[in-house]
Design a protein around this motif. Structure first.
Motif, PDB file in Angstrom:
ATOM      1  N   ALA A 150       0.468   0.058  10.824  1.00  0.00           N
ATOM      2  CA  ALA A 150      -0.264   1.228  10.326  1.00  0.00           C
ATOM      3  C   ALA A 150      -0.345   1.211   8.801  1.00  0.00           C
ATOM      4  CB  ALA A 150       0.401   2.517  10.817  1.00  0.00           C
ATOM      5  N   VAL A 151       0.753   0.906   8.152  1.00  0.00           N
ATOM      6  CA  VAL A 151       0.774   0.815   6.682  1.00  0.00           C
ATOM      7  C   VAL A 151      -0.215  -0.259   6.217  1.00  0.00           C
ATOM      8  CG1 VAL A 151       2.226   0.087   4.734  1.00  0.00           C
ATOM      9  CG2 VAL A 151       3.078   1.794   6.345  1.00  0.00           C
ATOM     10  N   ALA A 152      -0.235  -1.385   6.908  1.00  0.00           N
ATOM     11  CA  ALA A 152      -1.163  -2.464   6.550  1.00  0.00           C
ATOM     12  C   ALA A 152      -2.616  -2.018   6.741  1.00  0.00           C
ATOM     13  CB  ALA A 152      -0.872  -3.711   7.382  1.00  0.00           C
ATOM     14  N   ARG A 153      -2.893  -1.360   7.845  1.00  0.00           N
ATOM     15  CA  ARG A 153      -4.263  -0.902   8.110  1.00  0.00           C
ATOM     16  C   ARG A 153      -4.692   0.170   7.117  1.00  0.00           C
ATOM     17  NH1 ARG A 153      -4.158   0.092  14.381  1.00  0.00           N
ATOM     18  NH2 ARG A 153      -6.256   0.909  14.050  1.00  0.00           N
ATOM     19  N   HIS A 193       1.243  -3.990   0.663  1.00  0.00           N
ATOM     20  CA  HIS A 193       1.795  -4.703  -0.495  1.00  0.00           C
ATOM     21  C   HIS A 193       2.970  -3.934  -1.117  1.00  0.00           C
ATOM     22  CE1 HIS A 193      -1.319  -1.992  -1.939  1.00  0.00           C
ATOM     23  NE2 HIS A 193      -0.654  -1.935  -3.081  1.00  0.00           N
ATOM     24  N   HIS A 194       3.269  -2.756  -0.629  1.00  0.00           N
ATOM     25  CA  HIS A 194       4.423  -1.980  -1.099  1.00  0.00           C
ATOM     26  C   HIS A 194       5.626  -2.357  -0.226  1.00  0.00           C
ATOM     27  CE1 HIS A 194       2.362   0.516  -3.989  1.00  0.00           C
ATOM     28  NE2 HIS A 194       1.350   0.499  -3.149  1.00  0.00           N
ATOM     29  N   ALA A 195       6.416  -3.275  -0.739  1.00  0.00           N
ATOM     30  CA  ALA A 195       7.553  -3.802   0.011  1.00  0.00           C
ATOM     31  C   ALA A 195       8.465  -2.673   0.466  1.00  0.00           C
ATOM     32  CB  ALA A 195       8.335  -4.795  -0.843  1.00  0.00           C
ATOM     33  N   GLY A 196       8.765  -2.666   1.738  1.00  0.00           N
ATOM     34  CA  GLY A 196       9.720  -1.715   2.279  1.00  0.00           C
ATOM     35  C   GLY A 196       9.155  -0.345   2.614  1.00  0.00           C
ATOM     36  N   LEU A 197       7.871  -0.098   2.373  1.00  0.00           N
ATOM     37  CA  LEU A 197       7.310   1.224   2.642  1.00  0.00           C
ATOM     38  C   LEU A 197       7.450   1.579   4.120  1.00  0.00           C
ATOM     39  CD1 LEU A 197       5.836   3.791   1.775  1.00  0.00           C
ATOM     40  CD2 LEU A 197       3.669   2.549   2.078  1.00  0.00           C
ATOM     41  N   ALA A 198       7.059   0.698   5.001  1.00  0.00           N
ATOM     42  CA  ALA A 198       7.163   0.984   6.438  1.00  0.00           C
ATOM     43  C   ALA A 198       8.621   1.212   6.835  1.00  0.00           C
ATOM     44  CB  ALA A 198       6.556  -0.160   7.253  1.00  0.00           C
ATOM     45  N   ARG A 199       9.506   0.434   6.267  1.00  0.00           N
ATOM     46  CA  ARG A 199      10.941   0.582   6.579  1.00  0.00           C
ATOM     47  C   ARG A 199      11.460   1.948   6.117  1.00  0.00           C
ATOM     48  NH1 ARG A 199      12.584  -3.440   3.885  1.00  0.00           N
ATOM     49  NH2 ARG A 199      13.414  -2.238   2.154  1.00  0.00           N
ATOM     50  N   ARG A 200      11.036   2.387   4.951  1.00  0.00           N
ATOM     51  CA  ARG A 200      11.468   3.696   4.455  1.00  0.00           C
ATOM     52  C   ARG A 200      10.919   4.826   5.336  1.00  0.00           C
ATOM     53  NH1 ARG A 200      10.834   0.799  -0.264  1.00  0.00           N
ATOM     54  NH2 ARG A 200       8.746   1.574  -0.730  1.00  0.00           N
ATOM     55  N   ILE A 201       9.682   4.687   5.766  1.00  0.00           N
ATOM     56  CA  ILE A 201       9.116   5.692   6.671  1.00  0.00           C
ATOM     57  C   ILE A 201       9.866   5.669   8.007  1.00  0.00           C
ATOM     58  CG2 ILE A 201       7.049   6.383   7.963  1.00  0.00           C
ATOM     59  CD1 ILE A 201       5.413   5.300   5.532  1.00  0.00           C
ATOM     60  N   ALA A 209       3.074   5.436  -3.140  1.00  0.00           N
ATOM     61  CA  ALA A 209       2.544   4.100  -2.903  1.00  0.00           C
ATOM     62  C   ALA A 209       1.077   4.015  -3.336  1.00  0.00           C
ATOM     63  CB  ALA A 209       2.691   3.733  -1.427  1.00  0.00           C
ATOM     64  N   ARG A 210       0.307   5.040  -3.045  1.00  0.00           N
ATOM     65  CA  ARG A 210      -1.114   5.032  -3.424  1.00  0.00           C
ATOM     66  C   ARG A 210      -1.290   5.111  -4.928  1.00  0.00           C
ATOM     67  NH1 ARG A 210      -1.961   8.145   1.756  1.00  0.00           N
ATOM     68  NH2 ARG A 210      -3.012   6.618   3.059  1.00  0.00           N
ATOM     69  N   SER A 211      -0.434   5.861  -5.619  1.00  0.00           N
ATOM     70  CA  SER A 211      -0.552   5.973  -7.067  1.00  0.00           C
ATOM     71  C   SER A 211      -0.175   4.665  -7.748  1.00  0.00           C
ATOM     72  CB  SER A 211       0.300   7.119  -7.600  1.00  0.00           C
ATOM     73  OG  SER A 211       1.661   6.814  -7.533  1.00  0.00           O
ATOM     74  N   GLU A 212       0.714   3.911  -7.160  1.00  0.00           N
ATOM     75  CA  GLU A 212       1.112   2.616  -7.712  1.00  0.00           C
ATOM     76  C   GLU A 212       0.041   1.566  -7.489  1.00  0.00           C
ATOM     77  OE1 GLU A 212       4.860   1.852  -5.866  1.00  0.00           O
ATOM     78  OE2 GLU A 212       5.914   3.339  -7.096  1.00  0.00           O
ATOM     79  N   THR A 213      -0.876   1.821  -6.548  1.00  0.00           N
ATOM     80  CA  THR A 213      -1.958   0.891  -6.235  1.00  0.00           C
ATOM     81  C   THR A 213      -3.053   0.977  -7.280  1.00  0.00           C
ATOM     82  OG1 THR A 213      -1.474   1.112  -3.895  1.00  0.00           O
ATOM     83  CG2 THR A 213      -3.615   0.232  -4.464  1.00  0.00           C
ATOM     84  N   ARG A 214      -3.223   2.139  -7.849  1.00  0.00           N
ATOM     85  CA  ARG A 214      -4.327   2.375  -8.791  1.00  0.00           C
ATOM     86  C   ARG A 214      -4.126   1.706 -10.107  1.00  0.00           C
ATOM     87  NH1 ARG A 214      -4.488   8.560  -7.048  1.00  0.00           N
ATOM     88  NH2 ARG A 214      -5.267   8.183  -5.000  1.00  0.00           N
TER      89      ARG A 214
END
Length: 188
Positions: A133-136, A141-149, A183-188
């Motif tokens: 889901a995070v990938a879709r 590219h945010h390492a560990g985001l899915a794991r934290r969720i 995560a979205r703010s770090e993408t910008r």
């Protein structure tokens, strides 16, 4: 159409295992509550452990179908939130006392590596769905985001028994919203 004896046994055993624990629930209690004789249970399940495995597999299949349906109908960029919300809905509807897989992992860690592995695999399956889901959503590219969720969802599984489903769900969503916004703010 009436449920088959096997389905009736599965539903009864799931309810009793969840409410009373796996080891505390005996075969006699299950067959009495299901309104069948002991032989009927053993015609469908070779042992109590086989019944436990079937209960966990059936419950996980329903849980995953619930999550997958939510993600499939989610708008682009909203897959992760759809999964999180579906998890919260599941807690409110079916898991007000916590996670049956965590319960199984705790009760069977030393008694049955097979049951423990089955429950652990269900957790791994949830993490894999979060990663997808995070990938879709374009945030892989945010390492560990899915794991934290995943950790937040697992926390809500435990907190639901103390805080109630609505509070656990609202707090879980607030934390996940913050994680995703960061995560979205770090993408910008």
């Amino acid at each position: 159409m009436p449920a088959s004896k096997r389905d009736q046994l599965l539903a009864t055993a799931e309810r009793l295992f969840y409410e009373q624990g796996f080891h505390a629930t005996g075969i006699d209690r299950i067959v009495a509550a299901a309104g069948v004789v002991r032989m009927t249970l053993y015609n469908h399940f070779a042992s109590k452990e086989a019944l436990v495995a079937a209960v966990l597999a059936a419950r996980h299949e329903r849980f995953i179908a619930h999550l997958d349906a939510a993600v499939a109908s989610a708008a682009p960029g909203q897959m992760t939130l759809a999964l999180v919300d579906a998890h919260g809905d599941w807690l409110e509807r079916y898991s007000q006392h916590g996670c049956i897989m965590a319960q199984a992992m705790g009760e069977f860690e030393e008694h049955s590596p097979e049951i423990h592995a089955l429950a652990a695999s269900a957790k791994t399956d949830l993490l894999a769905r979060l990663e997808a889901a995070v990938a879709r959503d374009g945030l892989d590219h945010h390492a560990g985001l899915a794991r934290r969720i995943f950790l937040v969802l697992e926390g809500s599984n435990t907190a639901v028994a103390l805080l109630g489903a609505r509070t656990a769900q609202a707090d879980t969503r607030a934390v996940v919203d913050t994680l995703l916004a960061t995560a979205r703010s770090e993408t910008r």
